[in-house]
Design an enzyme around this catalytic site. Sequence first.
Site, PDB file in Angstrom:
ATOM      1  N   HIS A   1      -9.098  -3.415  -2.183  1.00  0.00           N
ATOM      2  CA  HIS A   1      -8.463  -3.112  -2.130  1.00  0.00           C
ATOM      3  C   HIS A   1      -9.089  -0.877  -1.336  1.00  0.00           C
ATOM      4  O   HIS A   1      -8.764  -0.793  -0.314  1.00  0.00           O
ATOM      5  CB  HIS A   1      -7.497  -3.041  -2.234  1.00  0.00           C
ATOM      6  CG  HIS A   1      -5.974  -2.281  -1.563  1.00  0.00           C
ATOM      7  ND1 HIS A   1      -4.486  -3.398  -0.217  1.00  0.00           N
ATOM      8  CD2 HIS A   1      -5.345  -1.277  -1.250  1.00  0.00           C
ATOM      9  CE1 HIS A   1      -3.957  -1.830  -0.546  1.00  0.00           C
ATOM     10  NE2 HIS A   1      -4.456  -0.850  -0.853  1.00  0.00           N
ATOM     11  N   GLU A   2      -8.852  -1.019  -2.376  1.00  0.00           N
ATOM     12  CA  GLU A   2      -9.857   0.570  -2.096  1.00  0.00           C
ATOM     13  C   GLU A   2     -10.746   0.875  -1.742  1.00  0.00           C
ATOM     14  O   GLU A   2     -11.220   1.720  -1.062  1.00  0.00           O
ATOM     15  CB  GLU A   2      -8.738   1.158  -3.960  1.00  0.00           C
ATOM     16  CG  GLU A   2      -8.340   1.249  -4.675  1.00  0.00           C
ATOM     17  CD  GLU A   2      -6.702   1.353  -3.943  1.00  0.00           C
ATOM     18  OE1 GLU A   2      -6.954   2.385  -3.342  1.00  0.00           O
ATOM     19  OE2 GLU A   2      -5.749   0.648  -3.573  1.00  0.00           O
TER      20      GLU A   2
ATOM     21  N   CYS B   1       0.906  -1.561   0.299  1.00  0.00           N
ATOM     22  CA  CYS B   1      -0.434   0.460  -0.354  1.00  0.00           C
ATOM     23  C   CYS B   1       0.460   1.586   0.013  1.00  0.00           C
ATOM     24  O   CYS B   1       1.827   1.070   0.236  1.00  0.00           O
ATOM     25  CB  CYS B   1      -0.588  -0.177   1.490  1.00  0.00           C
ATOM     26  SG  CYS B   1      -1.915   1.154   1.540  1.00  0.00           S
TER      27      CYS B   1
ATOM     28  N   HIS C   1     -10.041   1.623   1.639  1.00  0.00           N
ATOM     29  CA  HIS C   1      -9.574   2.196   2.135  1.00  0.00           C
ATOM     30  C   HIS C   1     -11.219   3.040   3.071  1.00  0.00           C
ATOM     31  O   HIS C   1     -10.989   4.285   3.190  1.00  0.00           O
ATOM     32  CB  HIS C   1      -8.848   3.133   1.013  1.00  0.00           C
ATOM     33  CG  HIS C   1      -7.913   2.506   1.196  1.00  0.00           C
ATOM     34  ND1 HIS C   1      -6.378   2.314   2.129  1.00  0.00           N
ATOM     35  CD2 HIS C   1      -6.761   1.929   0.432  1.00  0.00           C
ATOM     36  CE1 HIS C   1      -4.996   2.029   1.869  1.00  0.00           C
ATOM     37  NE2 HIS C   1      -5.004   1.735   0.606  1.00  0.00           N
TER      38      HIS C   1
END
EC number: 3.5.1.88
Length: 184
Positions: free
Chosen positions: A154-155, A111, A158
Amino acid sequence: MYLMKDITRDGAKVLRETAKPVTFPLSDEDKQLAHDMMAYLVISQDEEQNEKYHLRPGVGLAAPQVGQSKAMAAVLVPGDDNEILFKEVLINPRIISNSVQHAALAEGEGCLSVDKDVPGYVVRADRITISYQNEAGEHKKIRLKNYPAIVCQHEIDHLNGVLFYDHINKEHPFTIDPDAVIIK
């Protein structure tokens, strides 16, 4: 354009908060945010530009990673021979369905906001369907699998205050379902 100095690092409060929904039509500030996040990804994947600006290559960048608590992420997943597998700015994205089949990257995940290496499998769904709005405010739905699905998860994490290492089994970091897809 963002540089590495602009990337919010692990430990910052904004990385652990749920991002706020983005309203339409996009403000000039939000248009610039979308543009700058995608520009970072494009430039970071160009070897010459990457070296010039001292960037870490990225395939995704979420607004909280540049200090903005907004539900927006840019994704640019390259394929073979300069082919692009997926390129989009996702605004207010949601995972609306996912496969039972699990997947993980063989090398683990990294990341831009996490400077340390955190070894272990980040177990995710192999296939997902996401709904989101594009920069024009149009509602979209797309089904993704394998690497593009992992990048989008993953995004989206966030945007929900979750970092990749939160998914790693603390006791046995390389434990994974034997039927899981390991993506090399």
